[in-house]
Design an enzyme around this catalytic site. Structure first.
Site, mmCIF file in Angstrom:
data_model
loop_
_atom_site.group_PDB
_atom_site.id
_atom_site.type_symbol
_atom_site.label_atom_id
_atom_site.label_comp_id
_atom_site.label_asym_id
_atom_site.label_seq_id
_atom_site.Cartn_x
_atom_site.Cartn_y
_atom_site.Cartn_z
ATOM 1 N N LYS A 9 4.925 -10.400 -9.501
ATOM 2 C CA LYS A 9 5.012 -8.942 -9.580
ATOM 3 C C LYS A 9 5.895 -8.476 -10.744
ATOM 4 O O LYS A 9 6.643 -9.272 -11.331
ATOM 5 C CB LYS A 9 5.554 -8.396 -8.260
ATOM 6 C CG LYS A 9 4.611 -8.618 -7.083
ATOM 7 C CD LYS A 9 5.195 -8.022 -5.813
ATOM 8 C CE LYS A 9 4.258 -8.160 -4.641
ATOM 9 N NZ LYS A 9 4.835 -7.517 -3.425
ATOM 10 N N TYR A 49 -4.877 -3.055 -3.123
ATOM 11 C CA TYR A 49 -4.063 -2.758 -1.939
ATOM 12 C C TYR A 49 -4.708 -1.734 -1.009
ATOM 13 O O TYR A 49 -4.028 -1.160 -0.164
ATOM 14 C CB TYR A 49 -2.659 -2.299 -2.357
ATOM 15 C CG TYR A 49 -1.831 -3.443 -2.890
ATOM 16 C CD1 TYR A 49 -1.334 -4.426 -2.043
ATOM 17 C CD2 TYR A 49 -1.567 -3.558 -4.248
ATOM 18 C CE1 TYR A 49 -0.593 -5.483 -2.525
ATOM 19 C CE2 TYR A 49 -0.811 -4.617 -4.743
ATOM 20 C CZ TYR A 49 -0.333 -5.572 -3.875
ATOM 21 O OH TYR A 49 0.402 -6.621 -4.357
ATOM 22 N N PHE A 57 3.980 3.163 2.684
ATOM 23 C CA PHE A 57 4.467 2.574 1.432
ATOM 24 C C PHE A 57 3.386 2.429 0.368
ATOM 25 O O PHE A 57 3.660 1.973 -0.747
ATOM 26 C CB PHE A 57 5.105 1.204 1.698
ATOM 27 C CG PHE A 57 4.180 0.203 2.331
ATOM 28 C CD1 PHE A 57 3.270 -0.526 1.583
ATOM 29 C CD2 PHE A 57 4.227 -0.014 3.708
ATOM 30 C CE1 PHE A 57 2.422 -1.451 2.167
ATOM 31 C CE2 PHE A 57 3.385 -0.943 4.307
ATOM 32 C CZ PHE A 57 2.474 -1.656 3.524
ATOM 33 N N ARG A 85 2.492 -19.431 1.795
ATOM 34 C CA ARG A 85 3.253 -18.444 2.569
ATOM 35 C C ARG A 85 4.638 -19.001 2.924
ATOM 36 O O ARG A 85 5.640 -18.285 2.863
ATOM 37 C CB ARG A 85 2.495 -18.051 3.843
ATOM 38 C CG ARG A 85 1.155 -17.377 3.603
ATOM 39 C CD ARG A 85 1.245 -16.023 3.009
ATOM 40 N NE ARG A 85 1.821 -15.075 3.945
ATOM 41 C CZ ARG A 85 1.987 -13.788 3.705
ATOM 42 N NH1 ARG A 85 1.627 -13.279 2.550
ATOM 43 N NH2 ARG A 85 2.507 -12.985 4.600
ATOM 44 N N THR A 91 8.440 -11.391 3.646
ATOM 45 C CA THR A 91 8.228 -10.253 2.751
ATOM 46 C C THR A 91 9.550 -9.633 2.310
ATOM 47 O O THR A 91 9.728 -9.291 1.144
ATOM 48 C CB THR A 91 7.354 -9.186 3.443
ATOM 49 O OG1 THR A 91 6.123 -9.799 3.833
ATOM 50 C CG2 THR A 91 7.056 -8.027 2.523
ATOM 51 N N ARG A 102 11.134 -15.901 -2.522
ATOM 52 C CA ARG A 102 11.656 -14.544 -2.324
ATOM 53 C C ARG A 102 13.159 -14.545 -2.044
ATOM 54 O O ARG A 102 13.865 -13.624 -2.450
ATOM 55 C CB ARG A 102 10.894 -13.827 -1.222
ATOM 56 C CG ARG A 102 9.487 -13.428 -1.666
ATOM 57 C CD ARG A 102 8.743 -12.756 -0.560
ATOM 58 N NE ARG A 102 7.455 -12.247 -1.011
ATOM 59 C CZ ARG A 102 6.393 -12.168 -0.228
ATOM 60 N NH1 ARG A 102 6.466 -12.549 1.035
ATOM 61 N NH2 ARG A 102 5.251 -11.696 -0.694
ATOM 62 N N ASN A 112 9.766 -7.704 -4.154
ATOM 63 C CA ASN A 112 9.961 -9.042 -3.595
ATOM 64 C C ASN A 112 9.355 -10.139 -4.467
ATOM 65 O O ASN A 112 9.169 -11.262 -4.018
ATOM 66 C CB ASN A 112 9.444 -9.105 -2.156
ATOM 67 C CG ASN A 112 7.981 -8.768 -2.040
ATOM 68 O OD1 ASN A 112 7.242 -8.757 -3.012
ATOM 69 N ND2 ASN A 112 7.546 -8.494 -0.827
ATOM 70 N N HIS A 115 3.307 -11.809 -4.572
ATOM 71 C CA HIS A 115 2.335 -11.545 -3.506
ATOM 72 C C HIS A 115 1.647 -12.875 -3.231
ATOM 73 O O HIS A 115 1.327 -13.614 -4.149
ATOM 74 C CB HIS A 115 1.293 -10.523 -3.969
ATOM 75 C CG HIS A 115 0.074 -10.497 -3.100
ATOM 76 N ND1 HIS A 115 -0.033 -9.670 -2.013
ATOM 77 C CD2 HIS A 115 -1.070 -11.235 -3.137
ATOM 78 C CE1 HIS A 115 -1.206 -9.878 -1.424
ATOM 79 N NE2 HIS A 115 -1.852 -10.826 -2.092
ATOM 80 N N GLU A 126 -9.288 -11.899 -2.548
ATOM 81 C CA GLU A 126 -8.301 -11.576 -3.570
ATOM 82 C C GLU A 126 -8.536 -12.357 -4.859
ATOM 83 O O GLU A 126 -8.385 -11.814 -5.956
ATOM 84 C CB GLU A 126 -6.893 -11.827 -3.027
ATOM 85 C CG GLU A 126 -6.512 -10.850 -1.933
ATOM 86 C CD GLU A 126 -5.160 -11.109 -1.315
ATOM 87 O OE1 GLU A 126 -4.731 -10.269 -0.500
ATOM 88 O OE2 GLU A 126 -4.513 -12.137 -1.631
#
Length: 134
Positions: A9, A49, A57, A85, A91, A102, A112, A115, A126
């Protein structure tokens, strides 16, 4: 081999942490199948998204994800989604386990740093969103 998607990100690209994230992925034995450095348009971020469109959010997430470059990448390895994950962590970086990406580089729940797809089904969608013919 299973596939999954990770996006580095804007908060992480701004802090020059692309190499750090890639190093963590390679040490975890992921193979990078495809990768691109890009800046999302508002339309691209909204589309990606869209599942969160009704969440409070959503607008700030779209704004954040268009605020600077991102690096989406398709990854493969056995148990790709679940392992990724676990590697990226919760998150909210404040709740992420020590040693996760993270925990190490996340700023807050919005910034964070990465993704990661949350299921095999979403990973396929995705990956297709960013990379054709993968």
């Amino acid at each position: 081999m299973d596939k999954t998607l990770l996006i580095i990100k804007p908060d992480a690209t701004e802090r020059n942490l692309i190499g750090h994230v890639i190093s963590r992925l390679e040490k975890a034995r992921y193979t990078i199948v495809a990768m691109e450095h890009m800046t999302l348009t508002k339309e691209q971020a909204e589309g990606f998204y869209e599942v969160h469109k009704e969440r409070p959010f959503y607008n700030s997430l779209v704004e954040f994800m268009t605020s600077g470059p991102v690096v989406p990448m398709a990854l493969k390895k056995e148990n790709a989604v679940a392992d990724l994950r676990a590697l990226v962590g919760a998150t909210n970086p404040e709740e992420a386990a020590c040693g996760t990406i993270r925990y190490e580089i996340g700023v807050n729940i919005e910034k964070n740093s990465v993704h990661a797809s949350d299921s095999d089904e979403n990973a396929a969608k995705e990956i297709a969103y960013f990379f054709k013919n993968i």
